[in-house]
Write a protein that holds these residues in place. Sequence first.
Motif, mmCIF file in Angstrom:
data_model
loop_
_atom_site.group_PDB
_atom_site.id
_atom_site.type_symbol
_atom_site.label_atom_id
_atom_site.label_comp_id
_atom_site.label_asym_id
_atom_site.label_seq_id
_atom_site.Cartn_x
_atom_site.Cartn_y
_atom_site.Cartn_z
ATOM 1 N N UNK A 194 0.803 -1.222 0.000
ATOM 2 C CA UNK A 194 0.000 0.000 0.000
ATOM 3 C C UNK A 194 0.838 1.275 0.000
ATOM 4 N N UNK A 195 2.094 1.158 0.400
ATOM 5 C CA UNK A 195 2.919 2.365 0.547
ATOM 6 C C UNK A 195 4.178 2.332 -0.332
ATOM 7 N N UNK A 196 4.310 1.279 -1.147
ATOM 8 C CA UNK A 196 5.498 1.180 -1.994
ATOM 9 C C UNK A 196 5.212 0.322 -3.217
ATOM 10 N N UNK A 197 6.004 0.510 -4.246
ATOM 11 C CA UNK A 197 5.930 -0.314 -5.443
ATOM 12 C C UNK A 197 6.896 -1.480 -5.276
ATOM 13 N N UNK A 198 6.430 -2.700 -5.506
ATOM 14 C CA UNK A 198 7.256 -3.896 -5.300
ATOM 15 C C UNK A 198 7.417 -4.623 -6.632
ATOM 16 N N UNK A 199 8.664 -4.771 -7.083
ATOM 17 C CA UNK A 199 8.971 -5.422 -8.356
ATOM 18 C C UNK A 199 10.137 -6.382 -8.165
ATOM 19 N N UNK A 200 10.487 -7.076 -9.205
ATOM 20 C CA UNK A 200 11.659 -7.939 -9.142
ATOM 21 C C UNK A 200 12.401 -7.877 -10.468
ATOM 22 N N UNK A 201 13.489 -8.633 -10.566
ATOM 23 C CA UNK A 201 14.304 -8.616 -11.775
ATOM 24 C C UNK A 201 14.348 -9.975 -12.454
ATOM 25 N N UNK A 202 15.316 -10.146 -13.346
ATOM 26 C CA UNK A 202 15.481 -11.388 -14.104
ATOM 27 C C UNK A 202 16.962 -11.677 -14.277
ATOM 28 N N UNK A 203 17.228 -12.914 -14.683
ATOM 29 C CA UNK A 203 18.596 -13.302 -15.024
ATOM 30 C C UNK A 203 18.671 -13.542 -16.522
ATOM 31 N N UNK A 204 19.331 -12.666 -17.267
ATOM 32 C CA UNK A 204 19.486 -12.889 -18.706
ATOM 33 C C UNK A 204 20.227 -14.201 -18.974
ATOM 34 N N UNK A 205 19.946 -14.818 -20.073
ATOM 35 C CA UNK A 205 20.578 -16.092 -20.413
ATOM 36 C C UNK A 205 22.099 -15.963 -20.425
ATOM 37 N N UNK A 206 22.745 -16.878 -19.725
ATOM 38 C CA UNK A 206 24.215 -16.887 -19.694
ATOM 39 C C UNK A 206 24.786 -17.358 -21.030
ATOM 40 N N UNK A 207 23.957 -18.023 -21.804
ATOM 41 C CA UNK A 207 24.429 -18.550 -23.087
ATOM 42 C C UNK A 207 24.600 -17.449 -24.130
ATOM 43 N N UNK A 208 23.907 -16.345 -23.918
ATOM 44 C CA UNK A 208 23.994 -15.235 -24.878
ATOM 45 C C UNK A 208 25.022 -14.218 -24.374
ATOM 46 N N UNK A 209 26.211 -14.266 -24.942
ATOM 47 C CA UNK A 209 27.287 -13.386 -24.504
ATOM 48 C C UNK A 209 26.980 -11.910 -24.758
ATOM 49 N N UNK A 210 26.075 -11.644 -25.719
ATOM 50 C CA UNK A 210 25.727 -10.250 -26.004
ATOM 51 C C UNK A 210 25.000 -9.596 -24.832
ATOM 52 N N UNK A 211 24.458 -10.421 -23.924
ATOM 53 C CA UNK A 211 23.791 -9.888 -22.735
ATOM 54 C C UNK A 211 24.789 -9.506 -21.634
ATOM 55 N N UNK A 212 26.005 -10.055 -21.720
ATOM 56 C CA UNK A 212 26.956 -9.885 -20.604
ATOM 57 C C UNK A 212 28.275 -9.226 -21.019
ATOM 58 N N UNK A 213 28.767 -9.573 -22.170
ATOM 59 C CA UNK A 213 30.098 -9.089 -22.577
ATOM 60 C C UNK A 213 30.098 -7.571 -22.772
ATOM 61 N N UNK A 214 31.045 -6.910 -22.120
ATOM 62 C CA UNK A 214 31.197 -5.447 -22.155
ATOM 63 C C UNK A 214 29.981 -4.720 -21.575
ATOM 64 N N UNK A 215 29.229 -5.387 -20.714
ATOM 65 C CA UNK A 215 28.099 -4.743 -20.059
ATOM 66 C C UNK A 215 28.563 -3.680 -19.071
ATOM 67 N N UNK A 216 27.725 -2.663 -18.873
ATOM 68 C CA UNK A 216 28.094 -1.594 -17.937
ATOM 69 C C UNK A 216 26.964 -1.286 -16.942
#
Length: 428
Positions: free
Chosen positions: A224-246
Amino acid sequence: MMKEDVLPEGWEKTKLGKYLYLKNGYAFKKTDYVEKSKHSYPIIRISDINNFTATDKNAIHTNYIAKGFELEKNDLLIAMSGATTGKLGVYKGNIPAYQNQRVGNLKLIGKGDSQFRNYLMLSLQELIEKLAYGGAQPNISGKIIEDIDINLPPLPEQQYLSKKLTALLDEVAQTKQRLEAIPALLKQFRQSVLADAVSGRLTEEWRENNELSLSDWIQSNVGNIAKVETGKTPSRKNQEYWENGYIPWLTSSCTGLPYVNFADEFVTDLAVKECGLKIFNKNTLLLAMYGEGKTRGQVTELKLSATCNQACAAITANNNLINNQYLKLSLLKNYDEIRKSASGGNQPNLNLTKVREIKIHLPSLKEQTQIVQKVETYFALADGIETQVNAALENVNLLTQSILAKAFNGELSAAWRNSQVRETQGKV
Protein backbone atom coordinates in the motif's frame (compact mmCIF):
# COMPACT_ATOMS: atom_id res chain seq x y z
CA MET A 1 65.97 -1.85 27.44
CA MET A 2 68.40 -4.65 26.57
CA LYS A 3 70.84 -3.89 23.78
CA GLU A 4 70.58 -6.01 20.67
CA ASP A 5 72.68 -9.21 20.84
CA VAL A 6 73.57 -8.54 24.49
CA LEU A 7 72.10 -11.30 26.62
CA PRO A 8 71.26 -10.95 30.31
CA GLU A 9 73.60 -12.66 32.71
CA GLY A 10 73.02 -16.40 32.83
CA TRP A 11 71.21 -16.52 29.47
CA GLU A 12 72.59 -18.38 26.46
CA LYS A 13 72.05 -18.08 22.75
CA THR A 14 71.40 -21.53 21.38
CA LYS A 15 69.38 -23.57 18.92
CA LEU A 16 65.85 -24.60 19.75
CA GLY A 17 66.93 -28.19 19.14
CA LYS A 18 69.27 -27.99 22.15
CA TYR A 19 66.27 -27.19 24.35
CA LEU A 20 63.63 -29.50 22.85
CA TYR A 21 63.19 -31.98 20.05
CA LEU A 22 60.30 -32.54 17.69
CA LYS A 23 58.82 -36.03 17.86
CA ASN A 24 56.99 -36.96 14.65
CA GLY A 25 53.63 -38.73 14.62
CA TYR A 26 52.69 -42.16 13.36
CA ALA A 27 51.55 -42.71 9.76
CA PHE A 28 48.24 -44.41 10.40
CA LYS A 29 46.46 -46.08 7.49
CA LYS A 30 42.78 -45.65 6.81
CA THR A 31 42.33 -49.32 7.63
CA ASP A 32 43.53 -48.50 11.16
CA TYR A 33 40.49 -46.27 11.80
CA VAL A 34 37.62 -47.71 13.87
CA GLU A 35 34.45 -46.49 15.53
CA LYS A 36 34.94 -44.85 18.93
CA SER A 37 34.55 -47.35 21.78
CA LYS A 38 35.91 -48.22 25.22
CA HIS A 39 38.70 -50.14 23.53
CA SER A 40 39.73 -47.53 20.95
CA TYR A 41 42.23 -44.68 21.17
CA PRO A 42 42.00 -41.16 19.76
CA ILE A 43 44.29 -40.06 16.93
CA ILE A 44 45.04 -36.33 17.14
CA ARG A 45 45.16 -34.58 13.79
CA ILE A 46 45.75 -30.97 12.76
CA SER A 47 42.00 -30.33 12.86
CA ASP A 48 41.99 -31.25 16.57
CA ILE A 49 44.32 -28.32 17.39
CA ASN A 50 42.57 -25.00 18.01
CA ASN A 51 43.04 -21.94 20.24
CA PHE A 52 46.31 -23.27 21.67
CA THR A 53 44.55 -26.45 22.81
CA ALA A 54 44.47 -29.97 21.37
CA THR A 55 41.55 -32.22 22.33
CA ASP A 56 40.13 -35.63 21.40
CA LYS A 57 36.56 -34.30 21.31
CA ASN A 58 36.20 -34.82 17.55
CA ALA A 59 39.15 -37.17 17.02
CA ILE A 60 39.05 -40.26 14.83
CA HIS A 61 39.90 -43.50 16.65
CA THR A 62 42.03 -46.62 16.27
CA ASN A 63 42.52 -49.87 18.14
CA TYR A 64 46.04 -50.18 16.76
CA ILE A 65 48.73 -49.74 19.42
CA ALA A 66 51.48 -47.53 17.95
CA LYS A 67 54.22 -48.09 20.49
CA GLY A 68 56.47 -45.10 21.05
CA PHE A 69 53.94 -42.61 19.67
CA GLU A 70 51.77 -42.21 22.77
CA LEU A 71 50.73 -38.74 23.86
CA GLU A 72 50.90 -37.48 27.41
CA LYS A 73 48.64 -34.84 28.91
CA ASN A 74 50.02 -31.31 28.45
CA ASP A 75 52.21 -32.34 25.50
CA LEU A 76 52.67 -29.40 23.13
CA LEU A 77 51.57 -30.30 19.58
CA ILE A 78 52.24 -28.42 16.37
CA ALA A 79 50.72 -28.61 12.88
CA MET A 80 53.45 -29.62 10.43
CA SER A 81 51.62 -29.10 7.13
CA GLY A 82 48.62 -27.46 5.52
CA ALA A 83 47.21 -23.95 5.64
CA THR A 84 47.58 -23.80 9.44
CA THR A 85 51.20 -24.93 9.60
CA GLY A 86 52.69 -23.76 12.91
CA LYS A 87 49.40 -23.94 14.80
CA LEU A 88 50.05 -24.99 18.40
CA GLY A 89 47.97 -26.80 21.00
CA VAL A 90 48.50 -28.23 24.49
CA TYR A 91 46.95 -31.71 24.64
CA LYS A 92 44.04 -31.88 27.10
CA GLY A 93 42.32 -35.09 25.98
CA ASN A 94 42.21 -38.67 27.21
CA ILE A 95 45.15 -41.05 27.23
CA PRO A 96 46.33 -43.28 25.75
CA ALA A 97 46.16 -41.28 22.52
CA TYR A 98 48.35 -40.86 19.45
CA GLN A 99 49.32 -38.12 17.00
CA ASN A 100 49.24 -38.68 13.26
CA GLN A 101 52.16 -37.97 10.94
CA ARG A 102 51.13 -34.38 10.21
CA VAL A 103 51.33 -33.42 13.90
CA GLY A 104 54.59 -32.85 15.75
CA ASN A 105 55.16 -33.22 19.50
CA LEU A 106 57.57 -30.71 21.06
CA LYS A 107 59.34 -32.55 23.89
CA LEU A 108 61.75 -30.99 26.39
CA ILE A 109 65.33 -32.23 26.52
CA GLY A 110 66.29 -32.75 30.15
CA LYS A 111 65.04 -30.38 32.83
CA GLY A 112 62.86 -27.50 31.83
CA ASP A 113 59.62 -25.72 32.57
CA SER A 114 56.85 -26.99 30.27
CA GLN A 115 54.84 -23.79 30.57
CA PHE A 116 57.91 -21.77 29.60
CA ARG A 117 58.27 -24.08 26.59
CA ASN A 118 54.67 -23.29 25.61
CA TYR A 119 55.20 -19.54 25.79
CA LEU A 120 58.52 -19.80 23.95
CA MET A 121 56.90 -21.67 21.07
CA LEU A 122 53.99 -19.22 21.02
CA SER A 123 56.50 -16.39 20.57
CA LEU A 124 58.06 -18.30 17.63
CA GLN A 125 54.79 -19.16 15.90
CA GLU A 126 54.88 -16.30 13.40
CA LEU A 127 58.50 -17.14 12.49
CA ILE A 128 57.61 -20.80 11.98
CA GLU A 129 54.78 -19.80 9.64
CA LYS A 130 57.27 -17.75 7.59
CA LEU A 131 59.79 -20.62 7.48
CA ALA A 132 57.18 -23.07 6.16
CA TYR A 133 57.54 -23.91 2.47
CA GLY A 134 55.31 -25.27 -0.27
CA GLY A 135 52.94 -22.54 -1.49
CA ALA A 136 49.23 -23.33 -1.10
CA GLN A 137 49.98 -26.36 1.09
CA PRO A 138 52.97 -25.30 3.20
CA ASN A 139 55.02 -27.76 5.22
CA ILE A 140 57.74 -27.54 7.81
CA SER A 141 60.24 -30.11 9.04
CA GLY A 142 61.41 -30.84 12.55
CA LYS A 143 64.94 -29.97 11.45
CA ILE A 144 63.93 -26.43 10.43
CA ILE A 145 62.14 -25.90 13.75
CA GLU A 146 65.03 -27.29 15.80
CA ASP A 147 67.47 -25.03 13.92
CA ILE A 148 65.74 -21.81 15.08
CA ASP A 149 67.93 -19.51 17.21
CA ILE A 150 66.60 -18.77 20.72
CA ASN A 151 67.69 -16.89 23.83
CA LEU A 152 67.39 -19.28 26.78
CA PRO A 153 67.37 -18.18 30.43
CA PRO A 154 68.39 -20.48 33.29
CA LEU A 155 65.71 -22.74 34.81
CA PRO A 156 64.85 -20.51 37.83
CA GLU A 157 64.25 -17.58 35.47
CA GLN A 158 62.20 -19.79 33.15
CA GLN A 159 59.97 -20.65 36.11
CA TYR A 160 59.62 -16.98 37.07
CA LEU A 161 58.77 -16.00 33.48
CA SER A 162 56.18 -18.79 33.29
CA LYS A 163 54.31 -17.39 36.29
CA LYS A 164 54.70 -13.80 35.12
CA LEU A 165 53.51 -14.56 31.59
CA THR A 166 50.58 -16.62 32.85
CA ALA A 167 49.39 -13.71 35.00
CA LEU A 168 49.86 -11.08 32.28
CA LEU A 169 48.41 -13.12 29.41
CA ASP A 170 45.44 -14.17 31.54
CA GLU A 171 44.68 -10.47 32.01
CA VAL A 172 45.04 -9.91 28.27
CA ALA A 173 42.72 -12.87 27.56
CA GLN A 174 40.09 -11.58 29.99
CA THR A 175 40.27 -8.12 28.43
CA LYS A 176 39.94 -9.62 24.96
CA GLN A 177 36.96 -11.71 26.08
CA ARG A 178 35.19 -8.65 27.46
CA LEU A 179 35.87 -6.68 24.27
CA GLU A 180 34.66 -9.55 22.05
CA ALA A 181 31.37 -9.60 23.96
CA ILE A 182 30.60 -5.97 23.13
CA PRO A 183 29.55 -6.42 19.45
CA ALA A 184 26.80 -8.83 20.55
CA LEU A 185 25.60 -6.26 23.10
CA LEU A 186 25.63 -3.56 20.43
CA LYS A 187 23.58 -5.81 18.14
CA GLN A 188 21.01 -6.22 20.92
CA PHE A 189 21.06 -2.45 21.44
CA ARG A 190 20.37 -1.79 17.75
CA GLN A 191 17.52 -4.31 17.75
CA SER A 192 16.08 -2.64 20.84
CA VAL A 193 16.29 0.76 19.14
CA LEU A 194 14.48 -0.60 16.08
CA ALA A 195 11.78 -2.15 18.27
CA ASP A 196 11.26 1.14 20.09
CA ALA A 197 11.22 2.99 16.76
CA VAL A 198 8.41 1.03 15.10
CA SER A 199 6.37 0.70 18.31
CA GLY A 200 6.32 4.44 18.97
CA ARG A 201 8.28 4.35 22.23
CA LEU A 202 11.14 6.29 20.68
CA THR A 203 8.96 9.34 20.00
CA GLU A 204 6.65 9.33 23.04
CA GLU A 205 7.96 12.70 24.25
CA TRP A 206 7.76 14.19 20.73
CA ARG A 207 4.09 13.18 20.45
CA GLU A 208 3.29 14.70 23.85
CA ASN A 209 4.96 17.97 22.85
CA ASN A 210 2.97 18.01 19.60
CA GLU A 211 -0.31 16.88 21.20
CA LEU A 212 -0.42 13.70 19.16
CA SER A 213 -1.33 10.15 20.14
CA LEU A 214 -0.13 6.66 19.27
CA SER A 215 -3.70 5.98 18.17
CA ASP A 216 -3.00 8.27 15.21
CA TRP A 217 -0.75 5.54 13.78
CA ILE A 218 -2.33 3.25 11.19
CA GLN A 219 -1.66 -0.35 10.17
CA SER A 220 -0.66 -0.74 6.56
CA ASN A 221 1.44 -3.05 4.44
CA VAL A 222 4.31 -2.66 2.02
CA GLY A 223 2.08 -3.02 -1.03
CA ASN A 224 0.00 0.00 0.00
CA ILE A 225 2.92 2.36 0.55
CA ALA A 226 5.50 1.18 -1.99
CA LYS A 227 5.93 -0.31 -5.44
CA VAL A 228 7.26 -3.90 -5.30
CA GLU A 229 8.97 -5.42 -8.36
CA THR A 230 11.66 -7.94 -9.14
CA GLY A 231 14.30 -8.62 -11.77
CA LYS A 232 15.48 -11.39 -14.10
CA THR A 233 18.60 -13.30 -15.02
CA PRO A 234 19.49 -12.89 -18.71
CA SER A 235 20.58 -16.09 -20.41
CA ARG A 236 24.21 -16.89 -19.69
CA LYS A 237 24.43 -18.55 -23.09
CA ASN A 238 23.99 -15.24 -24.88
CA GLN A 239 27.29 -13.39 -24.50
CA GLU A 240 25.73 -10.25 -26.00
CA TYR A 241 23.79 -9.89 -22.74
CA TRP A 242 26.96 -9.89 -20.60
CA GLU A 243 30.10 -9.09 -22.58
CA ASN A 244 31.20 -5.45 -22.15
CA GLY A 245 28.10 -4.74 -20.06
CA TYR A 246 28.09 -1.59 -17.94
CA ILE A 247 24.70 -1.74 -16.18
CA PRO A 248 25.05 -3.11 -12.62
CA TRP A 249 23.22 -6.44 -12.13
CA LEU A 250 22.73 -7.55 -8.52
CA THR A 251 21.83 -10.78 -6.73
CA SER A 252 20.49 -11.39 -3.24
CA SER A 253 24.06 -11.77 -1.94
CA CYS A 254 24.35 -7.96 -1.90
CA THR A 255 21.64 -7.70 0.78
CA GLY A 256 24.13 -8.59 3.50
CA LEU A 257 25.39 -5.00 3.49
CA PRO A 258 23.46 -1.89 4.64
CA TYR A 259 24.15 -0.18 1.31
CA VAL A 260 25.10 -1.26 -2.22
CA ASN A 261 27.54 1.00 -4.04
CA PHE A 262 29.23 -1.51 -6.34
CA ALA A 263 28.37 -4.56 -8.45
CA ASP A 264 30.26 -7.73 -9.32
CA GLU A 265 28.41 -8.29 -12.60
CA PHE A 266 27.10 -6.07 -15.39
CA VAL A 267 24.66 -6.51 -18.26
CA THR A 268 24.33 -4.78 -21.61
CA ASP A 269 21.66 -2.47 -23.00
CA LEU A 270 20.57 -5.38 -25.20
CA ALA A 271 19.90 -7.52 -22.13
CA VAL A 272 17.79 -4.76 -20.61
CA LYS A 273 15.79 -4.36 -23.80
CA GLU A 274 15.28 -7.98 -24.84
CA CYS A 275 14.86 -9.45 -21.33
CA GLY A 276 12.63 -6.69 -20.03
CA LEU A 277 14.96 -5.79 -17.17
CA LYS A 278 13.98 -2.87 -14.96
CA ILE A 279 16.53 -0.28 -13.82
CA PHE A 280 15.98 0.67 -10.19
CA ASN A 281 17.03 4.10 -9.00
CA LYS A 282 19.22 5.04 -6.05
CA ASN A 283 17.55 4.58 -2.64
CA THR A 284 15.47 1.65 -3.88
CA LEU A 285 15.40 -1.07 -1.21
CA LEU A 286 16.30 -4.64 -2.15
CA LEU A 287 14.88 -7.47 -0.04
CA ALA A 288 16.21 -11.01 -0.50
CA MET A 289 13.37 -13.45 -1.22
CA TYR A 290 15.39 -16.69 -1.45
CA GLY A 291 17.88 -18.41 0.84
CA GLU A 292 17.76 -20.73 3.86
CA GLY A 293 20.76 -19.17 5.61
CA LYS A 294 20.80 -15.56 6.79
CA THR A 295 20.10 -14.17 3.32
CA ARG A 296 16.32 -14.52 3.05
CA GLY A 297 14.68 -11.41 4.53
CA GLN A 298 17.81 -9.24 4.46
CA VAL A 299 17.41 -5.65 3.27
CA THR A 300 19.84 -3.27 1.62
CA GLU A 301 19.60 0.15 -0.02
CA LEU A 302 20.88 1.01 -3.49
CA LYS A 303 23.43 3.78 -3.75
CA LEU A 304 23.63 3.32 -7.52
CA SER A 305 21.15 2.68 -10.30
CA ALA A 306 21.00 -1.05 -10.99
CA THR A 307 18.93 -4.00 -12.08
CA CYS A 308 18.69 -7.30 -10.19
CA ASN A 309 17.80 -10.97 -10.49
CA GLN A 310 14.56 -12.71 -9.54
CA ALA A 311 15.75 -13.50 -6.00
CA CYS A 312 15.36 -9.85 -4.99
CA ALA A 313 12.29 -7.76 -4.36
CA ALA A 314 12.90 -4.13 -5.36
CA ILE A 315 10.87 -1.83 -3.11
CA THR A 316 10.33 1.79 -4.15
CA ALA A 317 8.69 3.86 -1.41
CA ASN A 318 5.81 6.25 -2.13
CA ASN A 319 7.38 9.32 -0.55
CA ASN A 320 3.96 10.91 -0.08
CA LEU A 321 3.10 8.13 2.37
CA ILE A 322 6.34 6.86 3.88
CA ASN A 323 9.88 8.00 4.52
CA ASN A 324 12.24 5.64 2.68
CA GLN A 325 14.51 5.29 5.72
CA TYR A 326 11.56 4.58 8.00
CA LEU A 327 10.48 1.82 5.60
CA LYS A 328 13.99 0.40 5.66
CA LEU A 329 14.25 0.31 9.45
CA SER A 330 10.74 -1.23 9.65
CA LEU A 331 11.86 -4.04 7.35
CA LEU A 332 15.06 -4.49 9.35
CA LYS A 333 13.05 -4.76 12.55
CA ASN A 334 10.72 -7.36 11.02
CA TYR A 335 13.55 -9.57 9.67
CA ASP A 336 12.58 -12.66 11.69
CA GLU A 337 8.86 -12.31 10.94
CA ILE A 338 9.57 -11.82 7.23
CA ARG A 339 11.66 -15.01 7.14
CA LYS A 340 8.91 -17.00 8.87
CA SER A 341 6.35 -15.92 6.26
CA ALA A 342 8.28 -17.76 3.52
CA SER A 343 6.74 -20.92 2.08
CA GLY A 344 8.12 -24.07 0.52
CA GLY A 345 9.83 -27.30 1.56
CA ASN A 346 13.55 -27.59 2.08
CA GLN A 347 14.17 -24.17 0.53
CA PRO A 348 11.38 -21.84 1.71
CA ASN A 349 11.08 -18.65 -0.33
CA LEU A 350 9.26 -15.38 -0.33
CA ASN A 351 7.43 -14.03 -3.35
CA LEU A 352 6.22 -10.59 -4.40
CA THR A 353 2.77 -11.16 -2.92
CA LYS A 354 4.23 -12.03 0.49
CA VAL A 355 6.55 -9.01 0.35
CA ARG A 356 3.58 -6.74 -0.42
CA GLU A 357 1.75 -8.23 2.58
CA ILE A 358 4.49 -7.32 5.08
CA LYS A 359 2.81 -5.22 7.77
CA ILE A 360 3.99 -1.69 8.49
CA HIS A 361 3.02 0.35 11.57
CA LEU A 362 2.67 3.81 10.04
CA PRO A 363 2.86 7.17 11.85
CA SER A 364 2.64 10.58 10.16
CA LEU A 365 5.48 11.66 7.86
CA LYS A 366 6.62 14.22 10.45
CA GLU A 367 6.88 11.55 13.13
CA GLN A 368 8.60 9.19 10.71
CA THR A 369 11.26 11.89 10.20
CA GLN A 370 11.71 12.21 13.96
CA ILE A 371 12.04 8.44 14.32
CA VAL A 372 14.62 8.18 11.55
CA GLN A 373 16.72 10.99 13.08
CA LYS A 374 16.68 9.34 16.51
CA VAL A 375 17.57 5.93 15.12
CA GLU A 376 20.44 7.42 13.11
CA THR A 377 21.75 9.15 16.26
CA TYR A 378 21.65 5.96 18.32
CA PHE A 379 23.14 3.86 15.52
CA ALA A 380 25.96 6.39 15.02
CA LEU A 381 26.72 6.09 18.73
CA ALA A 382 26.80 2.28 18.46
CA ASP A 383 28.99 2.47 15.33
CA GLY A 384 31.43 4.74 17.16
CA ILE A 385 31.69 2.33 20.07
CA GLU A 386 32.19 -0.60 17.69
CA THR A 387 35.03 1.24 15.94
CA GLN A 388 36.71 1.85 19.29
CA VAL A 389 36.24 -1.79 20.29
CA ASN A 390 37.79 -3.04 17.04
CA ALA A 391 40.76 -0.73 17.53
CA ALA A 392 41.13 -1.92 21.12
CA LEU A 393 41.03 -5.56 19.98
CA GLU A 394 43.82 -4.91 17.49
CA ASN A 395 45.89 -3.38 20.27
CA VAL A 396 45.18 -6.33 22.57
CA ASN A 397 46.32 -8.78 19.89
CA LEU A 398 49.52 -6.78 19.45
CA LEU A 399 49.94 -6.64 23.22
CA THR A 400 50.31 -10.42 23.48
CA GLN A 401 53.23 -10.42 21.03
CA SER A 402 54.74 -7.39 22.74
CA ILE A 403 54.65 -9.12 26.15
CA LEU A 404 56.18 -12.30 24.69
CA ALA A 405 58.92 -10.28 22.98
CA LYS A 406 59.81 -8.57 26.26
CA ALA A 407 59.87 -11.95 28.00
CA PHE A 408 62.29 -13.52 25.55
CA ASN A 409 64.70 -10.62 25.29
CA GLY A 410 65.06 -10.42 29.08
CA GLU A 411 63.15 -7.19 29.77
CA LEU A 412 60.21 -8.79 31.57
CA SER A 413 62.43 -10.46 34.17
CA ALA A 414 65.02 -7.67 34.61
CA ALA A 415 63.68 -6.61 38.01
CA TRP A 416 63.57 -10.24 39.15
CA ARG A 417 67.23 -10.76 38.15
CA ASN A 418 68.27 -7.62 40.03
CA SER A 419 66.43 -8.82 43.13
CA GLN A 420 68.23 -12.15 42.91
CA VAL A 421 71.61 -10.37 42.71
CA ARG A 422 70.77 -8.22 45.76
CA GLU A 423 69.60 -11.26 47.67
CA THR A 424 72.82 -13.10 46.85
CA GLN A 425 74.94 -10.09 47.83
CA GLY A 426 73.04 -9.80 51.13
CA LYS A 427 73.98 -13.36 52.03
CA VAL A 428 77.71 -12.78 51.45
